[in-house]
Design a protein around this motif. Structure first.
Motif, PDB file in Angstrom:
ATOM      1  N   ARG A 160       0.810  -1.224   0.000  1.00  0.00           N
ATOM      2  CA  ARG A 160       0.000   0.000   0.000  1.00  0.00           C
ATOM      3  C   ARG A 160       0.837   1.264   0.000  1.00  0.00           C
ATOM      4  O   ARG A 160       0.400   2.294  -0.497  1.00  0.00           O
ATOM      5  CB  ARG A 160      -0.941   0.012   1.185  1.00  0.00           C
ATOM      6  CG  ARG A 160      -1.996  -1.046   1.033  1.00  0.00           C
ATOM      7  CD  ARG A 160      -3.118  -0.805   1.948  1.00  0.00           C
ATOM      8  NE  ARG A 160      -4.089  -1.879   1.780  1.00  0.00           N
ATOM      9  CZ  ARG A 160      -5.306  -1.817   2.186  1.00  0.00           C
ATOM     10  NH1 ARG A 160      -5.736  -0.755   2.811  1.00  0.00           N
ATOM     11  NH2 ARG A 160      -6.131  -2.818   2.007  1.00  0.00           N
ATOM     12  N   LEU A 161       2.039   1.194   0.569  1.00  0.00           N
ATOM     13  CA  LEU A 161       2.862   2.395   0.661  1.00  0.00           C
ATOM     14  C   LEU A 161       3.832   2.557  -0.504  1.00  0.00           C
ATOM     15  O   LEU A 161       4.363   3.646  -0.709  1.00  0.00           O
ATOM     16  CB  LEU A 161       3.649   2.398   1.982  1.00  0.00           C
ATOM     17  CG  LEU A 161       2.809   2.462   3.255  1.00  0.00           C
ATOM     18  CD1 LEU A 161       3.708   2.530   4.471  1.00  0.00           C
ATOM     19  CD2 LEU A 161       1.835   3.623   3.222  1.00  0.00           C
ATOM     20  N   ARG A 218       4.206   5.845  -2.897  1.00  0.00           N
ATOM     21  CA  ARG A 218       3.347   6.951  -2.444  1.00  0.00           C
ATOM     22  C   ARG A 218       4.158   8.236  -2.284  1.00  0.00           C
ATOM     23  O   ARG A 218       5.276   8.226  -1.797  1.00  0.00           O
ATOM     24  CB  ARG A 218       2.701   6.628  -1.095  1.00  0.00           C
ATOM     25  CG  ARG A 218       1.775   5.447  -1.111  1.00  0.00           C
ATOM     26  CD  ARG A 218       0.393   5.855  -1.562  1.00  0.00           C
ATOM     27  NE  ARG A 218      -0.503   4.707  -1.534  1.00  0.00           N
ATOM     28  CZ  ARG A 218      -1.760   4.791  -1.209  1.00  0.00           C
ATOM     29  NH1 ARG A 218      -2.293   5.931  -0.876  1.00  0.00           N
ATOM     30  NH2 ARG A 218      -2.509   3.716  -1.225  1.00  0.00           N
ATOM     31  N   GLU A 276       0.379  11.938  -0.424  1.00  0.00           N
ATOM     32  CA  GLU A 276      -0.460  10.744  -0.281  1.00  0.00           C
ATOM     33  C   GLU A 276      -0.268  10.105   1.094  1.00  0.00           C
ATOM     34  O   GLU A 276      -1.230   9.627   1.696  1.00  0.00           O
ATOM     35  CB  GLU A 276      -0.137   9.734  -1.380  1.00  0.00           C
ATOM     36  CG  GLU A 276      -0.594  10.167  -2.754  1.00  0.00           C
ATOM     37  CD  GLU A 276      -0.102   9.254  -3.862  1.00  0.00           C
ATOM     38  OE1 GLU A 276      -0.895   8.983  -4.787  1.00  0.00           O
ATOM     39  OE2 GLU A 276       1.070   8.819  -3.810  1.00  0.00           O
TER      40      GLU A 276
END
Length: 172
Positions: A92-93, A96, A100
Motif C-alpha cells: 500500500r505504501l 506513495r 499521499e
C-alpha cells in the motif's frame, strides 16, 4: 528552515513518530499486542531492511532521517493500527508521495475516532482478469480520461514477471 535543520537522529525520529501518533490518537490503537505503538531504533532498522522505509542519509558516519522518513513511519504505524500485516502495508505504501502519505495518515486517524473499522479509502477490490493475473483496485480510484499511461503501466507490469530472474521455486 533549510533541509539540514530537518535532519533527525534515529532517537529523535522515534520520538517524533511517538509524538505524531499521540497527537492523532493512534497510540494504543493497535489491536495486536505484539505490535508496538511507537517504533524503537531496532524496529526502524528492520523496516528499512524490509524496504518499508527509505534508507537514511549519512552525515559524519551517522544515519540521519528527514521529513519523508517521519511520514513513512507514521503511515506504517497507522496502517498497523488498522490491523494490516507488514506485507500488505508494504504494497500500500510503495510509490506513495509525501502528500499521499499525509492523507493516508489523517484518514486513518480520523477513522479511529469516528468508527472502529479502517476507512473505506483503504478498502481494496480484487478482480481476476485471467488465470494468474489479478488486479487490485483501491476504493475511490478514478481512472484518468486518457488511458494511454495506464495501459503502458499495465503492459510493463505484466511483462515484469517474464523478465525477472528465476528464484526460489522457479525451475530453469
Amino acid at each position: 528552515m533549510n533541509a539540514a535543520d530537518q535532519l533527525l537522529s534515529l532517537e529523535e525520529l522515534a520520538s517524533r513518530v511517538s509524538q505524531g501518533l499521540r497527537a492523532r490518537g493512534l497510540i494504543g490503537a493497535q489491536a495486536d499486542a505484539r505490535v508496538s505503538a511507537a517504533p524503537d531504533a531496532r524496529t526502524v532498522r528492520y523496516y528499512t531492511t524490509l524496504g518499508l522505509l527509505d534508507r537514511p542519509g549519512i552525515e559524519d558516519r551517522k544515519a540521519v532521517y528527514g521529513p519523508r522518513h517521519l511520514l513513512q513511519l507514521l503511515a506504517i504505524k497507522a496502517l498497523q493500527a488498522a490491523d494490516l500485516p507488514l506485507a500488505e502495508i508494504q504494497q500500500r505504501l510503495y510509490g506513495r508521495s509525501d502528500g499521499e502519505l499525509e492523507a493516508l495518515i489523517e484518514a486513518i486517524a480520523n477513522s479511529q475516532t469516528e468508527e472502529p473499522e479502517p476507512p473505506s479509502a483503504l478498502s481494496m477490490r480484487e478482480f481476476t482478469l485471467a488465470p494468474g493475473l489479478r488486479l487490485l483496485v483501491e476504493e475511490g480510484f478514478a481512472a484518468p480520461s486518457d488511458l494511454t499511461q495506464l495501459e503502458e503501466l499495465f503492459r510493463s507490469a505484466i511483462a515484469a514477471p517474464r523478465k525477472a530472474p528465476r528464484g526460489a521455486g522457479g525451475k530453469k
